[in-house]
Design an enzyme around this catalytic site. Sequence first.
Site, PDB file in Angstrom:
ATOM      1  N   ASP A  24       0.749   3.910  -3.067  1.00  0.00           N
ATOM      2  CA  ASP A  24       0.409   5.314  -2.850  1.00  0.00           C
ATOM      3  C   ASP A  24       1.316   6.215  -3.683  1.00  0.00           C
ATOM      4  O   ASP A  24       0.863   7.173  -4.315  1.00  0.00           O
ATOM      5  CB  ASP A  24       0.539   5.641  -1.361  1.00  0.00           C
ATOM      6  CG  ASP A  24       0.237   7.098  -1.058  1.00  0.00           C
ATOM      7  OD1 ASP A  24      -0.943   7.458  -0.976  1.00  0.00           O
ATOM      8  OD2 ASP A  24       1.203   7.869  -0.900  1.00  0.00           O
ATOM      9  N   ASP A  44      -7.294   1.213   0.616  1.00  0.00           N
ATOM     10  CA  ASP A  44      -5.962   0.642   0.829  1.00  0.00           C
ATOM     11  C   ASP A  44      -5.665  -0.459  -0.189  1.00  0.00           C
ATOM     12  O   ASP A  44      -4.533  -0.578  -0.691  1.00  0.00           O
ATOM     13  CB  ASP A  44      -5.848   0.065   2.239  1.00  0.00           C
ATOM     14  CG  ASP A  44      -5.891   1.133   3.319  1.00  0.00           C
ATOM     15  OD1 ASP A  44      -5.726   2.320   2.991  1.00  0.00           O
ATOM     16  OD2 ASP A  44      -6.096   0.766   4.494  1.00  0.00           O
ATOM     17  N   GLU A  57       0.832  -1.205   0.000  1.00  0.00           N
ATOM     18  CA  GLU A  57       0.000   0.000   0.000  1.00  0.00           C
ATOM     19  C   GLU A  57       0.867   1.257   0.000  1.00  0.00           C
ATOM     20  O   GLU A  57       0.579   2.233  -0.709  1.00  0.00           O
ATOM     21  CB  GLU A  57      -0.908  -0.008   1.227  1.00  0.00           C
ATOM     22  CG  GLU A  57      -1.762   1.237   1.391  1.00  0.00           C
ATOM     23  CD  GLU A  57      -2.283   1.387   2.802  1.00  0.00           C
ATOM     24  OE1 GLU A  57      -2.752   2.492   3.136  1.00  0.00           O
ATOM     25  OE2 GLU A  57      -2.212   0.415   3.579  1.00  0.00           O
ATOM     26  N   GLU A  84      -4.512   0.823  -3.615  1.00  0.00           N
ATOM     27  CA  GLU A  84      -3.108   1.230  -3.621  1.00  0.00           C
ATOM     28  C   GLU A  84      -2.181   0.025  -3.495  1.00  0.00           C
ATOM     29  O   GLU A  84      -1.127  -0.030  -4.149  1.00  0.00           O
ATOM     30  CB  GLU A  84      -2.856   2.218  -2.490  1.00  0.00           C
ATOM     31  CG  GLU A  84      -3.584   3.539  -2.689  1.00  0.00           C
ATOM     32  CD  GLU A  84      -3.345   4.523  -1.571  1.00  0.00           C
ATOM     33  OE1 GLU A  84      -3.552   5.726  -1.806  1.00  0.00           O
ATOM     34  OE2 GLU A  84      -2.954   4.094  -0.465  1.00  0.00           O
TER      35      GLU A  84
END
Length: 237
Positions: free
Chosen positions: A52, A126, A48, A129
């Site tokens: 991001d 989450d 994650e 990502e």
Amino acid sequence: MTSSSPALTEPTGPIGTRLDAIASTTRLRALTHSSWAASPGDSYERYELLGDAVLDLALGAYLLERFPDATQGELSRIKNQVRSSRFCSIVARNEDLGGRMRDSALGEKYAETAKQLSFNRSVLADLAESALGAIFLEAGWEVAREAAVTAFAPLVDHALDPRIDPKTALQEILQRQGRRVAYELVEATGPAHARHFSVVVIIDGDVLGEGEGVSRRAAEQAAARRALAAIDAGDAA
């Protein structure tokens, strides 16, 4: 938890398709919640973090090309709104990442927990990502960038929709940045049938916009609109 790969669901978008093409162990980790991970390193949280960054760079490059005359503030506002948890969760639902996560929770012990988490907006965001992070690790930047842009680009038009109320837009931007927003009533005047309200919007302790209206809600929307304008102009750090 075993190392078996979760059963594949029908791909519903670019992220799901690319996710199905990578190594099964990486795919499993990208879909494993910490509730049933064998160790912290076996959950999706590390991917994650990487995803991001992938999403941030992919969207930034896409927006620069699509809006060559936009200011830095305008581009940041659009990007932050598209990267908000609400928009990321929409992509995750489109890709059925919640269903894929349920499949990764092998056994009955975590079945109910996985079912509940698969509808949680924060968890879904989450997962979007995490999936991008896993795709980047296995397939490289170009594949991950293409998947991110293809999945998220349609939401840019939604972010630009003037019908989205300013309070919602501001909240989504600030939530992504981990910042706090509050609205404070400054004054309410006039008789009951003709009230007039003045409100300020406070972000991390600083007043960033003022608004007036015939209702408190209208005044808050006006204040949020001014705050968004300040962000677009680069007046808000």
